[in-house]
Design a protein around this motif. Structure first.
Motif, PDB file in Angstrom:
ATOM      1  N   ALA A   1      44.719  46.222  37.953  1.00 40.80           N
ATOM      2  CA  ALA A   1      43.477  45.547  38.327  1.00 40.80           C
ATOM      3  C   ALA A   1      42.439  46.540  38.837  1.00 40.80           C
ATOM      4  O   ALA A   1      41.239  46.399  38.563  1.00 40.80           O
ATOM      5  CB  ALA A   1      43.763  44.492  39.387  1.00 40.80           C
ATOM      6  N   LEU A   2      42.885  47.555  39.568  1.00 36.73           N
ATOM      7  CA  LEU A   2      41.961  48.570  40.072  1.00 36.73           C
ATOM      8  C   LEU A   2      41.281  49.322  38.935  1.00 36.73           C
ATOM      9  O   LEU A   2      40.089  49.659  39.026  1.00 36.73           O
ATOM     10  CB  LEU A   2      42.696  49.555  40.981  1.00 36.73           C
ATOM     11  CG  LEU A   2      42.930  49.128  42.431  1.00 36.73           C
ATOM     12  CD1 LEU A   2      43.787  50.159  43.151  1.00 36.73           C
ATOM     13  CD2 LEU A   2      41.603  48.949  43.164  1.00 36.73           C
ATOM     14  N   THR A   3      42.032  49.598  37.884  1.00 38.21           N
ATOM     15  CA  THR A   3      41.448  50.325  36.751  1.00 38.21           C
ATOM     16  C   THR A   3      40.397  49.492  36.026  1.00 38.21           C
ATOM     17  O   THR A   3      39.505  50.048  35.373  1.00 38.21           O
ATOM     18  CB  THR A   3      42.532  50.741  35.755  1.00 38.21           C
ATOM     19  OG1 THR A   3      43.185  49.563  35.235  1.00 38.21           O
ATOM     20  CG2 THR A   3      43.565  51.630  36.415  1.00 38.21           C
ATOM     21  N   LEU A   4      40.502  48.170  36.131  1.00 39.36           N
ATOM     22  CA  LEU A   4      39.558  47.293  35.443  1.00 39.36           C
ATOM     23  C   LEU A   4      38.292  47.049  36.249  1.00 39.36           C
ATOM     24  O   LEU A   4      37.297  46.561  35.702  1.00 39.36           O
ATOM     25  CB  LEU A   4      40.228  45.950  35.126  1.00 39.36           C
ATOM     26  CG  LEU A   4      41.452  46.020  34.199  1.00 39.36           C
ATOM     27  CD1 LEU A   4      42.058  44.636  34.010  1.00 39.36           C
ATOM     28  CD2 LEU A   4      41.078  46.627  32.851  1.00 39.36           C
ATOM     29  N   LEU A   5      38.319  47.367  37.542  1.00 32.52           N
ATOM     30  CA  LEU A   5      37.142  47.179  38.387  1.00 32.52           C
ATOM     31  C   LEU A   5      36.119  48.279  38.108  1.00 32.52           C
ATOM     32  O   LEU A   5      36.450  49.435  37.913  1.00 32.52           O
ATOM     33  CB  LEU A   5      37.527  47.207  39.867  1.00 32.52           C
ATOM     34  CG  LEU A   5      38.311  46.013  40.398  1.00 32.52           C
ATOM     35  CD1 LEU A   5      38.650  46.234  41.866  1.00 32.52           C
ATOM     36  CD2 LEU A   5      37.519  44.716  40.242  1.00 32.52           C
ATOM     37  N   GLY A   6      34.878  47.924  38.144  1.00 37.18           N
ATOM     38  CA  GLY A   6      33.825  48.913  37.983  1.00 37.18           C
ATOM     39  C   GLY A   6      33.493  49.567  39.311  1.00 37.18           C
ATOM     40  O   GLY A   6      34.125  49.322  40.347  1.00 37.18           O
ATOM     41  N   GLY A   7      32.494  50.432  39.292  1.00 39.35           N
ATOM     42  CA  GLY A   7      32.100  51.143  40.499  1.00 39.35           C
ATOM     43  C   GLY A   7      31.046  50.427  41.306  1.00 39.35           C
ATOM     44  O   GLY A   7      30.431  51.029  42.195  1.00 39.35           O
ATOM     45  N   ASP A   8      30.836  49.147  41.035  1.00 36.72           N
ATOM     46  CA  ASP A   8      29.821  48.398  41.757  1.00 36.72           C
ATOM     47  C   ASP A   8      30.217  48.199  43.211  1.00 36.72           C
ATOM     48  O   ASP A   8      31.394  47.996  43.526  1.00 36.72           O
ATOM     49  CB  ASP A   8      29.609  47.037  41.081  1.00 36.72           C
ATOM     50  CG  ASP A   8      28.432  46.280  41.667  1.00 36.72           C
ATOM     51  OD1 ASP A   8      28.675  45.432  42.552  1.00 36.72           O
ATOM     52  OD2 ASP A   8      27.285  46.565  41.264  1.00 36.72           O
TER      53      ASP A   8
ATOM     54  N   VAL B   1      34.126  46.272  46.305  1.00 36.05           N
ATOM     55  CA  VAL B   1      34.939  46.847  47.381  1.00 36.05           C
ATOM     56  C   VAL B   1      35.957  45.844  47.921  1.00 36.05           C
ATOM     57  O   VAL B   1      37.140  46.177  48.074  1.00 36.05           O
ATOM     58  CB  VAL B   1      34.038  47.393  48.505  1.00 36.05           C
ATOM     59  CG1 VAL B   1      34.885  47.832  49.701  1.00 36.05           C
ATOM     60  CG2 VAL B   1      33.214  48.570  47.995  1.00 36.05           C
ATOM     61  N   PRO B   2      35.567  44.596  48.229  1.00 45.68           N
ATOM     62  CA  PRO B   2      36.584  43.633  48.699  1.00 45.68           C
ATOM     63  C   PRO B   2      37.663  43.367  47.656  1.00 45.68           C
ATOM     64  O   PRO B   2      38.841  43.188  48.009  1.00 45.68           O
ATOM     65  CB  PRO B   2      35.764  42.363  48.984  1.00 45.68           C
ATOM     66  CG  PRO B   2      34.377  42.857  49.227  1.00 45.68           C
ATOM     67  CD  PRO B   2      34.209  44.018  48.302  1.00 45.68           C
ATOM     68  N   LEU B   3      37.291  43.352  46.376  1.00 42.19           N
ATOM     69  CA  LEU B   3      38.288  43.144  45.329  1.00 42.19           C
ATOM     70  C   LEU B   3      39.247  44.326  45.246  1.00 42.19           C
ATOM     71  O   LEU B   3      40.448  44.144  45.006  1.00 42.19           O
ATOM     72  CB  LEU B   3      37.600  42.936  43.983  1.00 42.19           C
ATOM     73  CG  LEU B   3      36.794  41.644  43.817  1.00 42.19           C
ATOM     74  CD1 LEU B   3      36.105  41.615  42.463  1.00 42.19           C
ATOM     75  CD2 LEU B   3      37.695  40.423  43.979  1.00 42.19           C
ATOM     76  N   ALA B   4      38.717  45.526  45.443  1.00 41.15           N
ATOM     77  CA  ALA B   4      39.581  46.708  45.443  1.00 41.15           C
ATOM     78  C   ALA B   4      40.588  46.644  46.584  1.00 41.15           C
ATOM     79  O   ALA B   4      41.756  47.019  46.422  1.00 41.15           O
ATOM     80  CB  ALA B   4      38.729  47.971  45.556  1.00 41.15           C
ATOM     81  N   ALA B   5      40.141  46.171  47.745  1.00 40.94           N
ATOM     82  CA  ALA B   5      41.055  46.008  48.878  1.00 40.94           C
ATOM     83  C   ALA B   5      42.138  44.988  48.552  1.00 40.94           C
ATOM     84  O   ALA B   5      43.310  45.172  48.909  1.00 40.94           O
ATOM     85  CB  ALA B   5      40.277  45.587  50.117  1.00 40.94           C
ATOM     86  N   LEU B   6      41.751  43.921  47.868  1.00 33.03           N
ATOM     87  CA  LEU B   6      42.736  42.909  47.470  1.00 33.03           C
ATOM     88  C   LEU B   6      43.750  43.488  46.499  1.00 33.03           C
ATOM     89  O   LEU B   6      44.957  43.215  46.599  1.00 33.03           O
ATOM     90  CB  LEU B   6      42.013  41.714  46.837  1.00 33.03           C
ATOM     91  CG  LEU B   6      42.881  40.504  46.480  1.00 33.03           C
ATOM     92  CD1 LEU B   6      43.516  39.906  47.728  1.00 33.03           C
ATOM     93  CD2 LEU B   6      42.037  39.450  45.749  1.00 33.03           C
ATOM     94  N   CYS B   7      43.291  44.322  45.577  1.00 34.58           N
ATOM     95  CA  CYS B   7      44.199  44.953  44.619  1.00 34.58           C
ATOM     96  C   CYS B   7      45.158  45.921  45.305  1.00 34.58           C
ATOM     97  O   CYS B   7      46.251  46.199  44.786  1.00 34.58           O
ATOM     98  CB  CYS B   7      43.402  45.698  43.557  1.00 34.58           C
ATOM     99  SG  CYS B   7      42.411  44.640  42.475  1.00 34.58           S
TER     100      CYS B   7
ATOM    101  N   ALA C   1      37.615  47.467  54.009  1.00 32.07           N
ATOM    102  CA  ALA C   1      36.701  46.764  53.103  1.00 32.07           C
ATOM    103  C   ALA C   1      35.330  46.593  53.744  1.00 32.07           C
ATOM    104  O   ALA C   1      34.297  46.776  53.087  1.00 32.07           O
ATOM    105  CB  ALA C   1      37.286  45.403  52.728  1.00 32.07           C
ATOM    106  N   VAL C   2      35.305  46.261  55.030  1.00 30.38           N
ATOM    107  CA  VAL C   2      34.026  46.114  55.734  1.00 30.38           C
ATOM    108  C   VAL C   2      33.302  47.455  55.807  1.00 30.38           C
ATOM    109  O   VAL C   2      32.105  47.551  55.526  1.00 30.38           O
ATOM    110  CB  VAL C   2      34.262  45.545  57.150  1.00 30.38           C
ATOM    111  CG1 VAL C   2      32.976  45.586  57.966  1.00 30.38           C
ATOM    112  CG2 VAL C   2      34.781  44.112  57.064  1.00 30.38           C
TER     113      VAL C   2
END
Length: 228
Positions: free
Chosen positions: A42-49, A53-59, A113-114
């Motif tokens: 999932a992290l690899t599919l996230l962009g750099g937007d 950031v909260p989604l990256a923390a969830l991953c 994340a914050v």
């Protein structure tokens, strides 16, 4: 020479101990990647937007229990090539520590994340530049605290609040260990910049072994003062 004596010498020599370490690191690394695969994909599919950031923390949620299991397995590994069960130790540590680790890992990820969201939107916030420096220092302190907390909760049984207090206490108690862990963060960041975001995950077992090495004074003191 008896068969038992030959087997003992085979399993206890320096070459055998080195082979045992390499084997344990490889097995633990494989299991770490297996247990964190959904989050890593999932992290690899996230962009750099900045909004991700909260989604990256969830991953990153699966990383905590997996890293804890790696610490447990490497701490309890056998030095004897004839008695290696790193996979069993990994799963034992995973099952035993997953709930306790998440009590520490989830709040820590929320804080990061914050902080990450604020840094990602720093230009739009219109706040002084020193605020960014403060946020970076907070993130660094949180990472060093989390390193101590992971080691403690992976190897010992304490309440989450006691783990949090001990992790903060040992940051000041053993500054050399904190400095060593800070160096690990720098190396992980450098590997990420040179390669990809997933590169540190491919070296997770090596980082876990280095974290255990840096944490030896803390582990010994926790055992002597609070366990023995």
């Amino acid at each position: 020479m008896s068969e038992v004596t030959a087997q003992r010498r085979f399993g206890e020599g320096p070459l055998s101990r080195g082979s045992a370490l390499v084997y344990s690191l490889l097995v633990v690394e494989g299991l770490f990647l297996l247990t964190t695969a959904p989050g890593l994909v999932a992290l690899t599919l996230l962009g750099g937007d900045a909004g991700n950031v909260p989604l990256a923390a969830l991953c990153a949620l699966p990383l905590g229990p997996a890293l804890s299991a790696a610490l447990y397995a490497l701490r309890h590994r056998s030095r004897d090539l004839t008695d290696l069960r790193p996979a069993a130790a990994f799963w034992r540590g995973y099952r035993a520590n997953v709930r306790g680790v998440l009590k520490i890992w989830v709040p820590w990820l929320a804080v990061l994340a914050v902080v990450g969201t604020n840094l990602a939107n720093f230009a739009a916030a219109g706040v002084p530049g020193w605020w960014a420096v403060l946020l970076v220092l907070v993130a660094l302190a949180a990472m060093l605290w989390a390193a101590n907390a992971l080691v403690i909760t992976s190897l010992f049984e304490f309440r989450a609040v006691d783990v949090a207090r001990l992790a903060a206490y040992f940051l000041m108690r053993h500054p050399k260990a904190a400095l060593g862990n800070a160096c690990l963060l720098v190396v992980a960041g450098g590997v990420t910049l040179v390669a990809t975001e997933l590169a540190p995950a491919l070296l997770a077992s090596a980082f876990a072994a280095a974290l255990l090495w840096n944490s030896r004074p803390m582990i010994a003191e926790v055992h002597d003062r609070f366990i023995a």
